[in-house]
Motif scaffolding. Structure first.
Motif, mmCIF file in Angstrom:
data_model
loop_
_atom_site.group_PDB
_atom_site.id
_atom_site.type_symbol
_atom_site.label_atom_id
_atom_site.label_comp_id
_atom_site.label_asym_id
_atom_site.label_seq_id
_atom_site.Cartn_x
_atom_site.Cartn_y
_atom_site.Cartn_z
ATOM 1 N N UNK A 205 0.831 -1.210 0.000
ATOM 2 C CA UNK A 205 0.000 0.000 0.000
ATOM 3 C C UNK A 205 0.865 1.261 0.000
ATOM 4 N N UNK A 206 1.935 1.273 0.782
ATOM 5 C CA UNK A 206 2.806 2.451 0.839
ATOM 6 C C UNK A 206 3.524 2.677 -0.484
ATOM 7 N N UNK A 207 3.995 1.612 -1.111
ATOM 8 C CA UNK A 207 4.682 1.751 -2.392
ATOM 9 C C UNK A 207 3.728 2.302 -3.451
ATOM 10 N N UNK A 208 2.514 1.789 -3.496
ATOM 11 C CA UNK A 208 1.535 2.300 -4.464
ATOM 12 C C UNK A 208 1.204 3.759 -4.196
ATOM 13 N N UNK A 209 1.118 4.141 -2.938
ATOM 14 C CA UNK A 209 0.831 5.531 -2.597
ATOM 15 C C UNK A 209 1.964 6.445 -3.030
ATOM 16 N N UNK A 210 3.191 6.030 -2.801
ATOM 17 C CA UNK A 210 4.345 6.839 -3.197
ATOM 18 C C UNK A 210 4.422 6.956 -4.717
ATOM 19 N N UNK A 211 4.175 5.862 -5.421
ATOM 20 C CA UNK A 211 4.203 5.902 -6.889
ATOM 21 C C UNK A 211 3.127 6.838 -7.431
ATOM 22 N N UNK A 212 1.916 6.761 -6.878
ATOM 23 C CA UNK A 212 0.836 7.615 -7.389
ATOM 24 C C UNK A 212 1.095 9.085 -7.075
ATOM 25 N N UNK A 213 1.603 9.383 -5.886
ATOM 26 C CA UNK A 213 1.915 10.774 -5.541
ATOM 27 C C UNK A 213 3.063 11.290 -6.393
ATOM 28 N N UNK A 214 4.089 10.468 -6.556
ATOM 29 C CA UNK A 214 5.229 10.886 -7.374
ATOM 30 C C UNK A 214 4.854 11.123 -8.819
ATOM 31 N N UNK A 215 4.024 10.254 -9.383
ATOM 32 C CA UNK A 215 3.627 10.444 -10.776
ATOM 33 C C UNK A 215 2.762 11.686 -10.937
ATOM 34 N N UNK A 216 1.926 11.965 -9.960
ATOM 35 C CA UNK A 216 1.102 13.175 -10.036
ATOM 36 C C UNK A 216 1.968 14.427 -9.991
ATOM 37 N N UNK A 217 2.962 14.440 -9.088
ATOM 38 C CA UNK A 217 3.851 15.591 -8.997
ATOM 39 C C UNK A 217 4.738 15.713 -10.237
ATOM 40 N N UNK A 218 5.155 14.574 -10.797
ATOM 41 C CA UNK A 218 5.971 14.604 -12.005
ATOM 42 C C UNK A 218 5.194 15.219 -13.164
ATOM 43 N N UNK A 219 3.943 14.843 -13.301
ATOM 44 C CA UNK A 219 3.115 15.394 -14.383
ATOM 45 C C UNK A 219 2.897 16.887 -14.184
ATOM 46 N N UNK A 220 2.652 17.297 -12.934
ATOM 47 C CA UNK A 220 2.443 18.728 -12.674
ATOM 48 C C UNK A 220 3.725 19.526 -12.881
ATOM 49 N N UNK A 221 4.890 18.913 -12.677
ATOM 50 C CA UNK A 221 6.155 19.618 -12.773
ATOM 51 C C UNK A 221 6.771 19.634 -14.150
ATOM 52 N N UNK A 222 6.162 18.953 -15.104
ATOM 53 C CA UNK A 222 6.706 18.934 -16.465
ATOM 54 C C UNK A 222 6.616 20.316 -17.097
ATOM 55 N N UNK A 223 7.588 20.660 -17.936
ATOM 56 C CA UNK A 223 7.555 21.983 -18.584
ATOM 57 C C UNK A 223 6.318 22.183 -19.454
ATOM 58 N N UNK A 224 5.786 21.122 -20.020
ATOM 59 C CA UNK A 224 4.615 21.276 -20.885
ATOM 60 C C UNK A 224 3.351 21.561 -20.084
ATOM 61 N N UNK A 225 3.413 21.327 -18.784
ATOM 62 C CA UNK A 225 2.246 21.576 -17.943
ATOM 63 C C UNK A 225 2.277 23.023 -17.463
#
Length: 68
Positions: A26-46
């Motif tokens: 559960x913790x690994x899935x939570x970290x992956x989902x949070x990290x992917x959300x932040x990665x998408x928000x932090x992309x230059x195209x966003x």
């Protein structure tokens, strides 16, 4: 409360490793989902900035990691 006729060996088995495994998954899935959300928000195209729910998700992830 109903009592079963379980053997002493069965009752002596620890369920802690199984519980730890499910918590880790559960913790690994939570970290992956949070990290992917932040990665998408932090992309230059966003062009979007972090919203309130993003901060809430980060806070919840940190608290979940602190509890265990």
């Amino acid at each position: 409360m109903a009592t079963g006729n379980h053997s002493p060996e069965y009752l002596a088995e620890s369920k802690l490793p199984l519980s730890n495994a499910f918590s880790l998954i559960a913790m690994v899935l939570e970290i992956i989902s949070t990290g992917s959300r932040l990665w998408i928000k932090g992309r230059p195209s966003s062009q979007r900035r972090l919203a309130f729910d993003d901060y809430f998700i980060i806070w919840a992830t940190v608290l979940a990691m602190d509890v265990t």
